[in-house]
Design an enzyme around this catalytic site. Structure first.
Site, short mmCIF file in Angstrom:
data_model
loop_
_atom_site.label_atom_id
_atom_site.label_comp_id
_atom_site.label_asym_id
_atom_site.label_seq_id
_atom_site.Cartn_x
_atom_site.Cartn_y
_atom_site.Cartn_z
CB VAL A 681 -7.92 -1.55 -13.90
CG1 VAL A 681 -7.32 -2.81 -13.28
CG2 VAL A 681 -8.70 -1.90 -15.15
CB CYS A 682 -7.86 -0.20 -8.35
SG CYS A 682 -9.34 -0.88 -7.58
NE ARG A 683 -3.51 -5.94 -3.35
CZ ARG A 683 -4.08 -6.51 -2.28
NH1 ARG A 683 -5.18 -5.99 -1.77
NH2 ARG A 683 -3.57 -7.61 -1.75
#
Length: 724
Positions: A681-683
């Site tokens: 998960v990231c932005r």
């Protein structure tokens, strides 16, 4: 009441300039500087020397009686000078307009007949009224929409036509023809029947003009050769040997003609030709006036010049003349002779009246072959080979207009060719304005200017696009398609900065297009910003409430735009971990926290090898009991790894996620569970994809990427944890 006052005010705005335009002679006499009298008289006399032979010769091009050319020369010079704007322009018969008049009238009336001469007068009045109304209603700017290529093409074609047409009287040939092809065939077939004395006079006239110009270019070569030719005919009695002469000219003031000005049938038949004559006359006159004003520094009034040309044509038609326009050759002579005001043209008209009474008897022996020779030399000068070459090299659109007009002038009805050239000019203008130059730009190496750099990779987050043209209804589709295609080609660029420095106006269609672009970028989790908007564009945005829709913070000052977007909107993690470009000044001071050598860049990652998981599906996997999905309850709960920075993680994250920043994940020996599915998960998903590709390269294949990152998670309305 207010509506009535408004209509009266608008009427006053229209009538007041019209009165000013018509009062031009009074203003000219009241403000005339007496110190200009001597140079104006000298210039007027100098122009008269070439005006007299030109007036007769140009009338013959139109196949009209010579006196009609003289009458037009007198009235065109006087009336055009009194009501015109330019101090040096000289109005009267011209070769191109004469040819256009003949071509237009020949399709309606038999040349050489009395009806032909009457129709020429009606056409002059019709063209003059059209020009006058354009000036009174201040439509002078319309002449700017006619390409210079139309004039070059028409003048060149007219020059060729005039030269071909004058070969017959030059050699004393007589045959019937209706077009260029028939004329050339007739000349070739009848060449052996040339009249010897006529040919000698015609060819001798041409040779003598060339010699005199070589000796001294300032000599009135045409007048001298015509006088010599007349003298030769008189002394040798060549008129009795078959040499055609002009004959006795009338010695009287221009008489008032009896014209059928209210005959609707005649008007309808002449309307197309009159429109072509008026349009070409205005464009030609304006071009000449501008070329002279560029040297004198005079400020021209196009509307006043339109009024002057209109009044001149009306008077020429009413008093037994035919249409005319500004003459390049006479204007050049007038300017070089030292003309200081438009009174120089008026004086030339007065001198023409004197010449009419004193020199008219001498024209009785003026051979038409000599006039043909003068016209052929003049026609040769109409073909501007240098200008043709420049246009041919410059732009395909201008070149096509020039060629079309030239070929049409030779092989089509001339008025149709002229109007076709004007229509093509308008079409080219519409095409150019509806397809404005629009391009992505980047700062130069000094970060001082934005330039087009196709060889330079763009910023992975921010697209900067500059528009060179107005955002009006004809151009918005082209602009929208360009930006949409660019966005499709660069899906990672979720932010757009539109530079509108070169956009002068924006209509409601432009506003609607901008709203569509803003919605498109915002639907993708990005935004649109604008810089360089001028006052008129800002007022349109304000009146249409687009500024509220866009947000005042998104309309930026040009010098501060990049800085504000960089620090307030762009994802710094992408700049630090992924972007090797360093496109902006603000990028230069960013730390390079990891060496990305060996780590795949975004454009090197094959998306088909990356597994994605939708936010809602991940939520169901993480919370099988609350989802109510039995199948999901039997599925192993994935291990979520958040690869963002700690500060981002603290602002909001998936509750079950483990924080392992990207540099830590890629630079240390991190132990990830081998028996579980790993979800990164990231932005927005960019860092996750890079992390997934890097892990796959070392053999860790049980990885997935959260589609759209935390932005998509939030858009789906799913809960997130916040650390305080």
């Amino acid at each position: 009441m207010f509506a009535k006052l408004g209509s009266q005010f608008n009427l006053q705005q229209t009538v007041a300039p019209a009165v000013r335009f018509l009062r031009r002679p009074a203003v000219l006499f009241r403000t005339y500087d007496r110190s200009n009298l001597r140079p104006d008289l000298t210039a007027g006399l100098t122009v008269t020397v070439i005006l007299l032979p030109q007036a007769i010769a140009f009338a013959l091009i139109a196949e009209l009686p010579p006196q009609m050319g003289i009458y037009s020369a007198i009235l065109g010079a006087i009336v055009g000078g009194l009501w015109g704007s330019s101090n040096q322009i000289h109005t009267g018969p011209t070769n191109a307009i004469s040819l256009l008049v003949f071509s237009s009238l020949a399709a309606v009336v038999a040349p050489g007949s009395m009806q032909f001469a009457i129709a020429a007068g009606v056409m002059a009045v019709m063209a003059g009224l059209f020009q006058l109304l354009m000036g009174l209603f201040r439509l002078g700017m319309l002449v700017n929409f006619v390409s210079h290529s139309v004039i070059v093409g028409f003048a060149s074609g007219a020059g060729v036509l005039i030269a071909i047409k004058q070969v017959s009287p030059l050699l004393g040939l007589s045959f019937e023809s209706h077009n260029v092809a028939e004329t050339l065939v007739g000349i070739a077939a009848n060449l052996s029947n040339s009249h010897t004395q006529t040919a000698v006079i015609g060819l001798g006239t041409m040779l003598l003009i060339v010699i005199l110009r070589r000796i001294n270019n300032r000599l009135p070569a045409a007048l001298i050769t015509m006088m010599i030719a007349s003298l030769v005919v008189f002394l040798l009695r060549l008129d009795e040997a078959g040499v055609r002469v002009i004959g006795q000219l009338p010695t009287s003031f221009p008489p008032l003609a009896d014209l059928p000005l209210f005959n609707l049938e005649v008007i309808s038949q002449l309307s197309t030709g009159a429109l072509a004559v008026a349009a070409i006359g205005l464009v030609e006159t304006t071009a000449i006036a501008r070329s002279v004003s560029a040297q004198t520094g005079q400020r021209l009034d196009s509307n006043q010049e339109f009024v002057g040309q209109g009044m001149a044509n009306i008077f020429m038609g009413l008093f037994s003349g035919y249409p005319g326009a500004g003459s390049f050759s006479r204007t050049a002579v007038n300017f070089k002779a030292g003309a200081k005001s438009s009174m120089a043209a008026v004086f030339s008209g007065i001198f023409m009246i004197i010449a009419l009474f004193t020199l008219a008897p001498l024209a009785a022996y003026l051979p038409t072959a000599a006039l043909a020779g003068v016209l052929i030399i003049t026609a040769y000068g109409m073909v501007d080979k240098g200008e043709i070459a420049r246009i041919w090299r410059s732009h395909p659109g201008d070149a096509s207009i020039m060629v079309t007009t030239l070929v049409g002038t030779l092989f089509l009805e001339i008025e149709f060719a002229v109007l076709l050239g004007i229509i093509l000019s308008l079409g080219l203008y519409i095409w150019r304005t509806s397809t404005p130059r629009i391009q992505p730009v980047l700062p130069d190496d000094t970060f001082s200017h934005f330039i087009y750099r196709p060889e330079q990779s763009p910023c992975p987050q921010l697209a900067i696009i500059e528009v060179y043209g107005d955002l009006y209804f004809g151009a918005v589709n082209y602009v929208e398609e360009f930006i949409t295609d660019y966005a499709d080609a660069h899906p990672e660029q979720r932010y757009l900065l539109l530079r509108l420095d070169h956009v002068n106006t924006c209509d409601f269609s432009g506003i609607h297009m901008l709203e569509t672009l803003v919605k498109m970028y915002r639907d993708q989790g990005g935004d649109v910003f604008m810089a360089g908007t001028n006052y008129r564009v800002k007022q349109m945005m304000l009146s249409s409430e687009f500024d509220s829709f866009l947000g005042e913070n998104n309309i930026l000052d040009e010098d501060e735009a990049i800085g504000k977007i960089f620090y307030q909107n762009l994802d710094p993690a992408i700049c630090i971990y992924e972007c090797p470009i360093r496109a902006f000044r603000e990028c230069q001071n960013l730390p390079k926290r990891i060496d990305l050598a060996g780590i795949p860049l975004m454009d090197e990652i094959a998306s088909e090898h990356i597994m994605f998981v939708e936010p809602l599906h991940l939520w169901q996997q993480l919370h099988p009991a609350s989802s109510g999905n039995g199948a999901a309850a039997n599925t192993a709960v994935p291990h979520v790894v958040d690869v963002r920075e700690p500060r981002e993680y603290r602002q909001g994250h998936i509750a079950e996620a483990q924080l392992i920043p990207l540099p830590t994940l890629l630079s240390t020996d991190v132990k990830l569970p081998a028996d579980k599915q790993i979800v990164l998960v990231c932005r927005s998903g960019r860092r996750s994809r890079r992390a997934a590709a890097a892990l796959q390269n070392i053999g860790c294949m049980n990885v997935q990427v959260l589609q759209g990152g935390m932005l998509a998670w939030n858009s789906a309305g799913l809960l997130e944890a916040v650390d305080f």
